[in-house]
Design a protein around this motif. Structure first.
Motif, short mmCIF file in Angstrom:
data_model
loop_
_atom_site.label_atom_id
_atom_site.label_comp_id
_atom_site.label_asym_id
_atom_site.label_seq_id
_atom_site.Cartn_x
_atom_site.Cartn_y
_atom_site.Cartn_z
N LYS A 1 0.83 -1.20 0.00
CA LYS A 1 0.00 0.00 0.00
C LYS A 1 0.87 1.26 0.00
O LYS A 1 0.57 2.23 -0.71
CB LYS A 1 -0.92 0.00 1.22
CG LYS A 1 -2.04 -1.02 1.16
CD LYS A 1 -2.90 -0.96 2.43
CE LYS A 1 -4.03 -1.99 2.36
NZ LYS A 1 -4.84 -2.00 3.61
N ALA A 2 1.94 1.22 0.80
CA ALA A 2 2.85 2.37 0.87
C ALA A 2 3.52 2.63 -0.47
O ALA A 2 3.62 3.78 -0.92
CB ALA A 2 3.90 2.13 1.96
N VAL A 3 3.98 1.55 -1.11
CA VAL A 3 4.66 1.68 -2.40
C VAL A 3 3.69 2.23 -3.44
O VAL A 3 4.03 3.15 -4.21
CB VAL A 3 5.24 0.31 -2.84
CG1 VAL A 3 5.74 0.38 -4.28
CG2 VAL A 3 6.39 -0.09 -1.92
N ASP A 4 2.48 1.69 -3.49
CA ASP A 4 1.50 2.17 -4.46
C ASP A 4 1.11 3.63 -4.19
O ASP A 4 0.96 4.42 -5.13
CB ASP A 4 0.25 1.29 -4.43
CG ASP A 4 0.47 -0.07 -5.10
OD1 ASP A 4 1.52 -0.24 -5.75
OD2 ASP A 4 -0.39 -0.95 -4.94
N TYR A 5 0.93 3.96 -2.93
CA TYR A 5 0.57 5.34 -2.59
C TYR A 5 1.66 6.30 -3.06
O TYR A 5 1.38 7.32 -3.70
CB TYR A 5 0.36 5.47 -1.08
CG TYR A 5 -0.15 6.83 -0.65
CD1 TYR A 5 -1.52 7.06 -0.53
CD2 TYR A 5 0.72 7.87 -0.37
CE1 TYR A 5 -2.00 8.31 -0.14
CE2 TYR A 5 0.26 9.12 0.02
CZ TYR A 5 -1.10 9.33 0.13
OH TYR A 5 -1.58 10.56 0.50
N ALA A 6 2.91 5.98 -2.75
CA ALA A 6 4.03 6.85 -3.15
C ALA A 6 4.14 6.93 -4.67
O ALA A 6 4.30 8.02 -5.24
CB ALA A 6 5.32 6.33 -2.54
N HIS A 7 4.04 5.79 -5.33
CA HIS A 7 4.20 5.78 -6.79
C HIS A 7 3.08 6.52 -7.50
O HIS A 7 3.27 7.05 -8.61
CB HIS A 7 4.29 4.34 -7.29
CG HIS A 7 5.63 3.73 -7.03
ND1 HIS A 7 5.87 2.37 -7.10
CD2 HIS A 7 6.83 4.29 -6.71
CE1 HIS A 7 7.14 2.13 -6.83
NE2 HIS A 7 7.74 3.28 -6.60
N SER A 8 1.91 6.57 -6.89
CA SER A 8 0.82 7.32 -7.51
C SER A 8 1.14 8.81 -7.57
O SER A 8 0.57 9.55 -8.37
CB SER A 8 -0.50 7.08 -6.76
OG SER A 8 -0.46 7.64 -5.47
N TYR A 9 2.06 9.25 -6.72
CA TYR A 9 2.53 10.64 -6.73
C TYR A 9 3.86 10.80 -7.48
O TYR A 9 4.43 11.89 -7.51
CB TYR A 9 2.72 11.14 -5.30
CG TYR A 9 1.44 11.52 -4.61
CD1 TYR A 9 0.88 12.78 -4.79
CD2 TYR A 9 0.78 10.63 -3.77
CE1 TYR A 9 -0.30 13.14 -4.15
CE2 TYR A 9 -0.40 10.98 -3.13
CZ TYR A 9 -0.93 12.24 -3.33
OH TYR A 9 -2.10 12.60 -2.71
#
Length: 781
Positions: A50-58
């Protein structure tokens, strides 16, 4: 001026969100295993994704720390974990253990690896060595000056990362064994008990004693030096703080973001206000600039209070009144001496007020302070309330421009561009308006909403707009579908599929069996060794030539019929060329080197016989193999226990060394407690030589005494209170296939060396002497 990365810590999802909201370019975080901040909240696998996806979405990069030393029993699990991180699209790993580096490079050849600061890379030659070994970025030791950072980053063209804010270790990272040896909690495995934050007494045999928090550095703060740091050519500015609250992360990241943007984009930013904000968030008697300008003295240290100091905001003029030297508000955290409270009431001139200002005389409730007490504000409620707002998910928005086709009888068409890609979605069919057609401004208002998603339209262009009707919910769904499509594609683009790389086996050096190898630092120790005919291999350490009776370069030339080794310091910075000259001068007289400095290893790996010292932190077989092209005899870490040594040696078919006697070096530091306490008061390298006129020990709260030695470069070396002695375990170690045994003399006198030599011959310790077996029986957490 090039774009520079602002790298923020995340010990929790809230901290990650706060860092991204305030403008971090990259995040570093740890999983729930193998992280050098084992006591942070950290991320389990589900939360990590979830953290990786959240960061990558930005578009924010994620670096995961696997920066602990790994036992033989752990390394396969660590590799499996690295595979999971590879799958979910983690941008890079920050690693300490060379064995894990070895395995990842065999298994996931395209996984970007960064050398952790725990690898103690502090000179250009060391940086080159690890870069040539395939590491993409070097996280430099905190002890480097601006000039040294520039040399490695710009002159050598190596991608580097440096710490700019947060806690500072007094010892070189990766070289500290103090927590490990005195408490069994290894800093190299993320479990440091922070003995540096304890109170010590420094006592000389002829000098008066001094009691204070002598090993407790202030936090570093380089907010005023951002422009010079950017000019140095480093690639990433790193904030320390995975154990800190999300509000702290938000505040520090915001301040450095503004400072960076002031330099690069000429945006306005008040550095003084930024500095004041950082001070309120956390400080230990103020800040230091670490070693950026070679400042190494007492101004770096928080001698009086090792925790957060807060900001002085007043003094109690009697038990009921405080004269304020700063502003306060209800809800602020207040400290006096070692006590404190959350401010519940402020009474000024007999009336309750919500806040008070500099110059006011007030009563603070609850009280407890006494006349003369200094009053500190530990937390600013107003500031923390503002920062809490940045912990909310998706507060930061990526602004896009939308294009809409609104044509009767056709589906709605919404499109946008992001990262040079065009995204388009179709919605419901626009109907003929039965009554009033839908107003363009109403459509625009609906599409410019955002919600729980990183993206938001800043503008809507209407390519076509006819009088028609469609449900508002259809517009909402269309916007949501487009944004989710962008997010899904952006995050999934980082995903990878594992594949196994096929690389050729390395050519290994096979070191000869040396038996016992002795090292010494002074002439009395050398005399005792030379008098013993059984002693064949002697290493001379000439790092202490300022001291009376110390060894020097001429001693190499006067010794016959012995295998001589040149023993280098672990830390070699600006004196690197001088050390090389010394080695070259004694080349005709020596068999080889004993060193843990990778820069020296890199330079002499094809020229000399090399024994790798124990500060290389070799914890598993793969770590031994990492250096096997370059080192003839690797020395195992002193943090391994009997079982772990045996496990490693089961499949090792070459010569490996282990330390069986010596006072373990617990810390090596650019800061010298002797010079800072009994020497000059300034921060300069100039010293009055106090360490050469007396012998000094640090005494802890349990009355244990630790010898402190100052070397030629005014670095301090803290030795364990008891010498390691495994002479009675040598027989057993030989059954593990260990055939080279290291015996290191540091502060032993002539008679003590004689005693140890006798013990080794008998394989029996003297009954009247107290030693330690180190970790041989107990191991480390």
């Amino acid at each position: 001026m090039k774009r520079i990365e602002l790298l923020a810590p995340a010990g929790s999802m809230e901290s990650l969100i706060a860092a991204i909201n305030r403008g971090a370019d990259a995040i570093y975080l740890g999983g729930n295993k193998f992280s050098a901040r084992a006591y942070a909240s950290n991320f389990d696998n589900e939360m990590m994704m979830k953290a990786v996806d959240y960061a990558h979405s930005y578009g924010v990069k994620v670096y995961v720390t696997i920066n602990t030393l790994l036992k033989e029993s752990e390394i396969k699990e660590a590799l499996k974990y690295a595979g999971y991180l590879y799958d979910i699209g983690v941008d890079a790993l920050i690693i300490q253990d060379t064995g894990l580096i070895n395995l990842i490079q065999k298994t996931y050849k395209d996984f970007e690896l960064h050398a952790s600061t725990q690898m103690t890379v502090h000179n250009g030659e060391g940086a080159i060595y690890f870069t040539e070994k395939g590491l993409s970025r070097i996280v430099l030791s905190r002890e480097l000056s601006l000039k040294e950072i520039k040399h490695i980053s710009k002159d050598l063209g190596i991608e580097t990362e440096i710490f700019v804010h947060g806690a500072l270790c007094v010892c070189y990272s990766g070289q500290c064994l103090m927590s490990s040896m005195i408490g069994g909690r290894s800093g190299n495995r993320g479990r440091c008990a922070q003995p540096c934050r304890m109170e010590y007494t420094l006592k000389g045999e002829k000098t008066s004693s001094k009691k204070a928090y002598l090993l407790s550095p202030k936090d570093m703060c380089l907010i005023d030096d951002v422009e010079e740091i950017i000019k140095s050519g480093t690639s990433s500015l790193k904030v320390e703080g995975r154990m800190k609250r999300p509000e702290y992360v938000a505040g520090v990241v915001d301040t450095y973001r503004r400072a960076i943007d002031k330099v690069i984009y000429k945006q306005k930013f008040d550095l003084k206000k930024g500095r004041d904000k950082l001070t309120q968030l956390f400080n230990r008697e103020g800040f230091s600039k670490a070693y950026l300008y070679r400042n190494i003295g007492r101004d770096m240290m928080s001698y009086n209070f090792p925790k957060n100091t807060g900001i002085l905001i007043g003094k109690a003029i009697d038990k009921n009144e405080v004269l304020l030297d700063g502003n306060i508000s209800i809800g602020d955290g207040i400290r006096y001496k070692d006590d404190g409270f959350v401010l519940g009431k402020i009474i000024r001139k007999g009336k309750e007020v919500k806040e008070a200002f500099k110059g006011d005389k007030v009563k603070l409730v609850p009280s407890g302070y006494k006349k003369g007490d200094l009053i500190y504000r530990m937390s600013d409620k107003k500031m923390y309330d503002e920062l809490k707002d940045y912990v909310k998910p998706y507060k930061r928005k990526i602004l896009l421009q939308g294009e809409l086709e609104f044509k009767v009888g056709l589906p709605l068409k919404l499109k946008t561009k992001f990262n040079n890609k065009e995204y388009e979605v179709l919605g419901d069919i626009v109907e003929v308006a039965q009554k009033s057609p839908l107003d363009m401004s109403r459509v625009e208002e609906c599409l410019m909403k955002s919600g729980e998603i990183p993206y938001k339209f800043k503008k809507i262009l209407f390519n076509t707009f006819e009088d028609g009707f469609i449900r508002i919910s259809s517009l909402n769904n269309l916007r949501r579908e487009l944004f989710e499509k962008i997010s899904k594609e952006e995050t999934s683009s980082y995903r990878r599929k594992r594949f196994k790389c096929d690389i050729s086996e390395k050519k290994l050096k096979i070191g000869e069996d040396l038996g016992y190898v002795y090292s010494c630092i002074n002439k009395d120790q050398l005399k005792a060794l030379l008098e013993d005919n059984t002693v064949k291999n002697i290493a001379l350490d000439i790092s202490y030539t300022k001291h009376k009776g110390a060894l020097n370069i001429e001693d190499f030339k006067n010794i016959k019929n012995k295998n001589l080794f040149f023993m280098t310091p672990n830390i070699i910075k600006e004196e690197f060329e001088n050390i090389v000259k010394q080695i070259d001068e004694v080349l005709p007289y020596i068999k080889g080197l004993i060193t843990s400095n990778v820069g020296i290893i890199s330079l002499y790996k094809d020229k000399l016989f090399i024994i790798g010292d124990y500060k290389l932190n070799l914890f598993n077989k793969e770590a031994l193999n990492f250096y096997r092209e370059d080192i003839d005899i690797p020395t195992l870490s002193l943090e391994l226990n009997r079982k772990e040594i045996k496990e490693i040696m089961k499949t090792v078919d070459y010569n490996v060394a282990i330390g069986v006697y010596g006072k373990t070096e617990l810390m090596v530091s650019e800061y010298c407690p002797i010079g800072s306490t009994f020497g000059n008061k300034s921060n300069s390298k100039e010293c009055n030589g106090a360490c050469m006129r007396d012998e000094f020990t640090l005494i802890d709260r349990k009355k244990e005494e630790f010898k402190v030695l100052g070397d030629n470069r005014c670095r301090s070396h803290i030795l364990n209170s008891l010498a390691l002695n495994l002479v009675e375990e040598i027989k057993e170690l030989k059954t593990f296939n260990i055939s080279t045994f290291r015996v290191d003399f540091k502060d032993e006198k002539y008679s003590e060396v004689k005693t140890i030599l006798s013990e080794i011959k008998k394989l029996k310790k003297s009954e009247n002497r107290v030693y330690t077996k180190g970790h041989y029986k107990r191991g480390v957490e």
